[in-house]
Design an enzyme around this catalytic site. Structure first.
Site, mmCIF file in Angstrom:
data_model
loop_
_atom_site.group_PDB
_atom_site.id
_atom_site.type_symbol
_atom_site.label_atom_id
_atom_site.label_comp_id
_atom_site.label_asym_id
_atom_site.label_seq_id
_atom_site.Cartn_x
_atom_site.Cartn_y
_atom_site.Cartn_z
ATOM 1 N N ARG A 48 -14.622 90.211 31.765
ATOM 2 C CA ARG A 48 -15.728 91.141 31.983
ATOM 3 C C ARG A 48 -16.591 90.750 33.187
ATOM 4 O O ARG A 48 -17.640 91.354 33.406
ATOM 5 C CB ARG A 48 -16.617 91.179 30.732
ATOM 6 C CG ARG A 48 -15.960 91.849 29.528
ATOM 7 C CD ARG A 48 -16.840 91.739 28.292
ATOM 8 N NE ARG A 48 -16.325 92.521 27.184
ATOM 9 C CZ ARG A 48 -16.723 92.372 25.924
ATOM 10 N NH1 ARG A 48 -17.636 91.457 25.619
ATOM 11 N NH2 ARG A 48 -16.223 93.121 24.960
ATOM 12 N N ASP B 5 -10.937 81.314 32.119
ATOM 13 C CA ASP B 5 -9.768 82.175 31.929
ATOM 14 C C ASP B 5 -9.899 83.438 32.761
ATOM 15 O O ASP B 5 -10.844 84.214 32.600
ATOM 16 C CB ASP B 5 -9.623 82.542 30.455
ATOM 17 C CG ASP B 5 -8.400 83.402 30.195
ATOM 18 O OD1 ASP B 5 -7.288 82.845 30.181
ATOM 19 O OD2 ASP B 5 -8.553 84.619 30.010
ATOM 20 N N TYR C 205 -8.052 91.610 36.068
ATOM 21 C CA TYR C 205 -9.418 91.726 35.578
ATOM 22 C C TYR C 205 -10.329 92.338 36.648
ATOM 23 O O TYR C 205 -10.251 91.990 37.828
ATOM 24 C CB TYR C 205 -9.978 90.364 35.165
ATOM 25 C CG TYR C 205 -9.375 89.790 33.900
ATOM 26 C CD1 TYR C 205 -8.538 90.538 33.082
ATOM 27 C CD2 TYR C 205 -9.649 88.479 33.508
ATOM 28 C CE1 TYR C 205 -8.002 90.006 31.932
ATOM 29 C CE2 TYR C 205 -9.117 87.940 32.349
ATOM 30 C CZ TYR C 205 -8.292 88.705 31.571
ATOM 31 O OH TYR C 205 -7.748 88.186 30.424
ATOM 32 N N GLY D 78 -13.348 91.970 19.959
ATOM 33 C CA GLY D 78 -13.907 92.870 20.965
ATOM 34 C C GLY D 78 -15.377 93.177 20.729
ATOM 35 O O GLY D 78 -15.887 94.193 21.192
ATOM 36 N N GLY E 157 -15.534 85.693 25.833
ATOM 37 C CA GLY E 157 -15.928 86.496 26.984
ATOM 38 C C GLY E 157 -17.279 87.156 26.799
ATOM 39 O O GLY E 157 -17.447 87.988 25.908
ATOM 40 N N THR E 158 -18.231 86.776 27.613
ATOM 41 C CA THR E 158 -19.552 87.411 27.600
ATOM 42 C C THR E 158 -20.204 87.200 28.952
ATOM 43 O O THR E 158 -19.961 86.189 29.617
ATOM 44 C CB THR E 158 -20.457 86.834 26.493
ATOM 45 O OG1 THR E 158 -21.745 87.448 26.569
ATOM 46 C CG2 THR E 158 -20.613 85.329 26.625
ATOM 47 N N ASN E 159 -21.025 88.154 29.358
ATOM 48 C CA ASN E 159 -21.806 88.007 30.591
ATOM 49 C C ASN E 159 -23.246 87.597 30.315
ATOM 50 O O ASN E 159 -24.010 87.355 31.253
ATOM 51 C CB ASN E 159 -21.810 89.329 31.383
ATOM 52 C CG ASN E 159 -20.533 89.521 32.173
ATOM 53 O OD1 ASN E 159 -20.044 88.594 32.819
ATOM 54 N ND2 ASN E 159 -19.973 90.723 32.135
ATOM 55 N N ARG F 198 -25.954 83.906 25.455
ATOM 56 C CA ARG F 198 -24.782 83.768 24.594
ATOM 57 C C ARG F 198 -23.831 82.703 25.133
ATOM 58 O O ARG F 198 -23.220 81.952 24.365
ATOM 59 C CB ARG F 198 -24.063 85.112 24.458
ATOM 60 C CG ARG F 198 -24.827 86.113 23.615
ATOM 61 C CD ARG F 198 -24.083 87.419 23.482
ATOM 62 N NE ARG F 198 -24.853 88.400 22.730
ATOM 63 C CZ ARG F 198 -24.544 89.680 22.628
ATOM 64 N NH1 ARG F 198 -23.453 90.137 23.239
ATOM 65 N NH2 ARG F 198 -25.298 90.500 21.933
#
Length: 294
Positions: free
Chosen positions: A21, A49, A54, A213, A258-260, A264
């Site tokens: 992301r 990763d 992407y 997700g 996976g986080t932007n 977090r």
């Protein structure tokens, strides 16, 4: 942060930061990306990763723009290839497809090295099983990339055991991991033979979408109720408990988170604080199944 041995000279952090992301963030500046990496490194999360696809083939370049020589030496980079869509450097593709030909794999690796400013990719994964794969051609291409020093190790993603064995049969280099969808929301690999195959052979498993997700963070129902109870008892959030559920498995699963969101990111290692005993594990598993185990 525990480490997992991938090869004799390569190990990964037990929790991996997923960058699928990265290009979706409103701020993709080098400074912001460095802040995300710093948030990982502060917890001992050193493995990043990536995949060529992407961000519409843009995420690797976003990472590369942020990497300083110092940061390159502190992280391990995983990337993937073989998915082709009508975007970026593959604009004009008539149909989404997979390409495991030598030319495509070598071209993708060269592009990944250039875009990320790397001398070598730590781990290259074939992203999806290709029904048109010539396993001899693909296997030789992967072997040659390792021999050339462009790639340190190779593996696969989303492969079933028979896909793995077909490709491995044509290779001198050992495949080292399979990155599969695995979570409380996608738990089939615990019983369909996928996890057992790799556990038997001692292959570390990477788990993509370990929070379903995001559904495990926002949904309700029996799984959410137990996640909230355990999170409240142990002073963490749902994500930490759902991740700890994977970490508790003896196969040594590496969740790809996976986080932007910087906050977090900074709390990803909270999963290591969770006491996940066997009965709690099965309470969550039964809630995910929607029934009592047989």
């Amino acid at each position: 942060m525990n480490r997992v041995r991938i090869t004799d000279d390569l190990d990964f952090s037990r929790i991996v930061y997923g960058m699928w992301r990265l290009g979706d963030d409103s701020d993709t500046s080098p400074e912001t990306v460095r802040d995300k990496i710093a948030g990982c490194l502060d917890q001992g999360i050193t493995t990043m990763d990536q995949a060529d696809i992407y961000g519409g083939y843009m995420a690797e370049e976003i990472l590369g723009n942020a990497l300083t020589p110092e940061l390159r030496n502190r992280i391990e980079v995983v990337t993937k290839c073989d998915i082709v869509i009508d975007a970026g450097r593959h604009a004009g593709a008539r149909v989404k497809h997979y390409d495991t030909s030598r030319a495509h794999i070598e071209g993708s690796v060269d592009a990944s090295l250039r875009l990320m400013g790397l001398d070598a990719i730590d781990l290259l994964l074939i992203h999806r099983p290709d029904p048109l794969m010539d396993h001899h051609e693909t296997g030789r291409a992967l072997d040659d990339l390792v021999r050339a020093g462009k790639v340190r190790a190779v593996g696969v993603s989303n492969f079933r055991p028979w896909d793995w064995e077909l490709l491995q049969s044509a290779m001198e280099t050992s495949l080292v991991t399979n990155q599969i969808e695995l979570s409380l929301a996608a738990h089939e690999p615990f019983t369909n033979g996928d996890l057992a195959f790799h556990q038997r052979h001692g292959h570390p498993i990477m788990a993509w979408s370990p929070l379903g997700g995001g559904s495990l963070m926002t949904g309700d129902g029996p799984v959410a109720t137990i996640l909230d109870r355990v999170a409240g008892e142990q002073g963490v959030d749902r994500a930490a408990v759902a991740t700890a559920w994977l970490l508790a498995h003896p196969a040594g699963i590496l969740p790809v988170m996976g986080t932007n969101n910087i906050n977090r990111i900074k709390s990803l290692s909270d999963a290591l604080k969770v006491d996940m005993d066997r009965q709690t594990w099965f309470q969550l598993y039964e809630a995910a199944l929607g029934r009592e185990v047989a």
